[in-house]
Write a protein that holds these residues in place. Sequence first.
Motif, PDB file in Angstrom:
ATOM      1  N   THR A  90     -69.257 -83.663 -51.994  1.00 42.32           N
ATOM      2  CA  THR A  90     -69.814 -82.879 -53.100  1.00 42.32           C
ATOM      3  C   THR A  90     -71.312 -82.657 -52.873  1.00 42.32           C
ATOM      4  O   THR A  90     -72.064 -83.637 -52.959  1.00 42.32           O
ATOM      5  CB  THR A  90     -69.606 -83.590 -54.449  1.00 42.32           C
ATOM      6  N   TRP A  91     -71.806 -81.453 -52.643  1.00 45.66           N
ATOM      7  CA  TRP A  91     -71.089 -80.214 -52.451  1.00 45.66           C
ATOM      8  C   TRP A  91     -71.607 -79.523 -51.212  1.00 45.66           C
ATOM      9  O   TRP A  91     -72.232 -78.483 -51.269  1.00 45.66           O
ATOM     10  CB  TRP A  91     -71.232 -79.304 -53.690  1.00 45.66           C
ATOM     11  N   ALA A  92     -71.353 -80.140 -50.084  1.00 48.03           N
ATOM     12  CA  ALA A  92     -71.817 -79.578 -48.816  1.00 48.03           C
ATOM     13  C   ALA A  92     -70.986 -80.113 -47.662  1.00 48.03           C
ATOM     14  O   ALA A  92     -70.286 -81.123 -47.798  1.00 48.03           O
ATOM     15  CB  ALA A  92     -73.286 -79.933 -48.589  1.00 48.03           C
ATOM     16  N   PHE A  93     -71.088 -79.418 -46.540  1.00 49.57           N
ATOM     17  CA  PHE A  93     -70.489 -79.900 -45.299  1.00 49.57           C
ATOM     18  C   PHE A  93     -71.622 -80.452 -44.441  1.00 49.57           C
ATOM     19  O   PHE A  93     -72.704 -79.864 -44.370  1.00 49.57           O
ATOM     20  CB  PHE A  93     -69.819 -78.760 -44.532  1.00 49.57           C
ATOM     21  N   PHE A  94     -71.370 -81.587 -43.785  1.00 49.03           N
ATOM     22  CA  PHE A  94     -72.358 -82.173 -42.862  1.00 49.03           C
ATOM     23  C   PHE A  94     -71.728 -82.281 -41.493  1.00 49.03           C
ATOM     24  O   PHE A  94     -70.761 -83.043 -41.360  1.00 49.03           O
ATOM     25  CB  PHE A  94     -72.823 -83.537 -43.362  1.00 49.03           C
TER      26      PHE A  94
ATOM     27  N   THR B 105     -63.262 -85.574 -43.029  1.00 50.54           N
ATOM     28  CA  THR B 105     -62.868 -86.463 -44.107  1.00 50.54           C
ATOM     29  C   THR B 105     -63.878 -86.332 -45.230  1.00 50.54           C
ATOM     30  O   THR B 105     -64.870 -85.615 -45.109  1.00 50.54           O
ATOM     31  CB  THR B 105     -62.716 -87.927 -43.641  1.00 50.54           C
ATOM     32  N   SER B 106     -63.576 -86.998 -46.336  1.00 49.39           N
ATOM     33  CA  SER B 106     -64.405 -86.895 -47.524  1.00 49.39           C
ATOM     34  C   SER B 106     -64.662 -88.288 -48.092  1.00 49.39           C
ATOM     35  O   SER B 106     -63.758 -89.116 -48.109  1.00 49.39           O
ATOM     36  CB  SER B 106     -63.667 -86.035 -48.564  1.00 49.39           C
ATOM     37  N   PRO B 107     -65.896 -88.553 -48.539  1.00 51.79           N
ATOM     38  CA  PRO B 107     -66.151 -89.845 -49.176  1.00 51.79           C
ATOM     39  C   PRO B 107     -65.874 -89.830 -50.679  1.00 51.79           C
ATOM     40  O   PRO B 107     -65.918 -90.871 -51.312  1.00 51.79           O
ATOM     41  CB  PRO B 107     -67.642 -90.052 -48.923  1.00 51.79           C
ATOM     42  N   ASP B 108     -65.637 -88.626 -51.242  1.00 54.36           N
ATOM     43  CA  ASP B 108     -65.518 -88.575 -52.699  1.00 54.36           C
ATOM     44  C   ASP B 108     -64.217 -87.962 -53.226  1.00 54.36           C
ATOM     45  O   ASP B 108     -63.307 -88.698 -53.581  1.00 54.36           O
ATOM     46  CB  ASP B 108     -66.744 -87.878 -53.305  1.00 54.36           C
ATOM     47  N   VAL B 109     -64.139 -86.637 -53.262  1.00 48.31           N
ATOM     48  CA  VAL B 109     -62.949 -86.002 -53.849  1.00 48.31           C
ATOM     49  C   VAL B 109     -62.281 -85.076 -52.836  1.00 48.31           C
ATOM     50  O   VAL B 109     -62.747 -84.949 -51.705  1.00 48.31           O
ATOM     51  CB  VAL B 109     -63.322 -85.193 -55.126  1.00 48.31           C
TER      52      VAL B 109
ATOM     53  N   CYS C  75     -65.254 -74.417 -48.430  1.00 48.55           N
ATOM     54  CA  CYS C  75     -64.384 -75.345 -49.130  1.00 48.55           C
ATOM     55  C   CYS C  75     -63.548 -74.469 -50.051  1.00 48.55           C
ATOM     56  O   CYS C  75     -64.085 -73.680 -50.814  1.00 48.55           O
ATOM     57  CB  CYS C  75     -65.197 -76.331 -49.959  1.00 48.55           C
ATOM     58  N   ASP C  76     -62.255 -74.560 -49.938  1.00 52.99           N
ATOM     59  CA  ASP C  76     -61.407 -73.711 -50.779  1.00 52.99           C
ATOM     60  C   ASP C  76     -60.453 -74.522 -51.653  1.00 52.99           C
ATOM     61  O   ASP C  76     -59.374 -74.066 -51.996  1.00 52.99           O
ATOM     62  CB  ASP C  76     -60.658 -72.670 -49.929  1.00 52.99           C
ATOM     63  N   GLU C  77     -60.904 -75.738 -51.972  1.00 51.84           N
ATOM     64  CA  GLU C  77     -60.168 -76.523 -52.964  1.00 51.84           C
ATOM     65  C   GLU C  77     -61.208 -76.825 -54.031  1.00 51.84           C
ATOM     66  O   GLU C  77     -62.287 -77.347 -53.711  1.00 51.84           O
ATOM     67  CB  GLU C  77     -59.666 -77.852 -52.371  1.00 51.84           C
TER      68      GLU C  77
ATOM     69  N   GLY D 299     -70.310 -77.814 -58.086  1.00 50.90           N
ATOM     70  CA  GLY D 299     -70.987 -77.113 -56.997  1.00 50.90           C
ATOM     71  C   GLY D 299     -70.033 -76.590 -55.937  1.00 50.90           C
ATOM     72  O   GLY D 299     -70.461 -76.264 -54.829  1.00 50.90           O
ATOM     73  N   HIS D 300     -68.760 -76.497 -56.272  1.00 53.14           N
ATOM     74  CA  HIS D 300     -67.736 -76.075 -55.301  1.00 53.14           C
ATOM     75  C   HIS D 300     -68.126 -74.808 -54.539  1.00 53.14           C
ATOM     76  O   HIS D 300     -67.981 -74.738 -53.315  1.00 53.14           O
ATOM     77  CB  HIS D 300     -66.399 -75.897 -56.029  1.00 53.14           C
ATOM     78  N   GLN D 301     -68.639 -73.825 -55.282  1.00 56.15           N
ATOM     79  CA  GLN D 301     -68.946 -72.526 -54.647  1.00 56.15           C
ATOM     80  C   GLN D 301     -70.113 -72.622 -53.663  1.00 56.15           C
ATOM     81  O   GLN D 301     -70.355 -71.703 -52.905  1.00 56.15           O
ATOM     82  CB  GLN D 301     -69.191 -71.449 -55.717  1.00 56.15           C
ATOM     83  N   LEU D 302     -70.836 -73.745 -53.657  1.00 53.74           N
ATOM     84  CA  LEU D 302     -71.968 -73.905 -52.728  1.00 53.74           C
ATOM     85  C   LEU D 302     -71.516 -74.459 -51.388  1.00 53.74           C
ATOM     86  O   LEU D 302     -72.291 -74.491 -50.425  1.00 53.74           O
ATOM     87  CB  LEU D 302     -73.005 -74.867 -53.322  1.00 53.74           C
ATOM     88  N   MET D 303     -70.287 -74.938 -51.309  1.00 53.19           N
ATOM     89  CA  MET D 303     -69.825 -75.606 -50.083  1.00 53.19           C
ATOM     90  C   MET D 303     -69.411 -74.602 -49.019  1.00 53.19           C
ATOM     91  O   MET D 303     -68.313 -74.060 -49.067  1.00 53.19           O
ATOM     92  CB  MET D 303     -68.633 -76.524 -50.385  1.00 53.19           C
TER      93      MET D 303
END
Length: 159
Positions: free
Chosen positions: A76-80, A97-101, A138-140, A145-149
């Motif tokens: 949430t809410w970026a790719f690294f 992978t994801s640390p949160d949701v 991110c399309d889930e 901040g989903h639209q910022l990913m």
Amino acid sequence: MMHVDRYEKRWMIATGITLAVFVLAIAVTAVVGGIELPGVSGRIAPSTVESAPPFANPGVRQLGPGRYEVFIRAQTWAFFPNELHVPAGSSVTFHLTSPDVLHGFYVEGTNLHMMVLPGHVSTLTATFGKPGSHQFWCDEYCGLGHQLMSGRLVVDPGH
Ligand code: CUA
């Protein structure tokens, strides 16, 4: 013998043909379109994603001639990282992978598309033939901040 009405029989045949066409369409798309199901290459404790390798230092690594692997953290809410460079003609294995949701990973202009779940490492391999730039998203839906990913995958001219 059971009596089947003439019209009912025709509809049963039409239904059977329709189902056969659908199954065939899936089979053809799987072979011709190269559908590959995302695999779970591993499990990881979500609380360690940001502190333990390889996801603590995400990025592109070369495995051999023309072979690369990419580790990406979706959170949430970026790719690294949110910008990747790979040379044209290379085979690239993505691990996310994801640390949160729950997040998504969709790369425009490719068939790369997978869900990213906390606790799972989602993996897909793709080959990029031509140089160019592909936006990824991110399309889930994952919160405010989903639209910022989003990010960019750049396929550089090969050597
Ligand atoms: Cu991450 Cu939507």
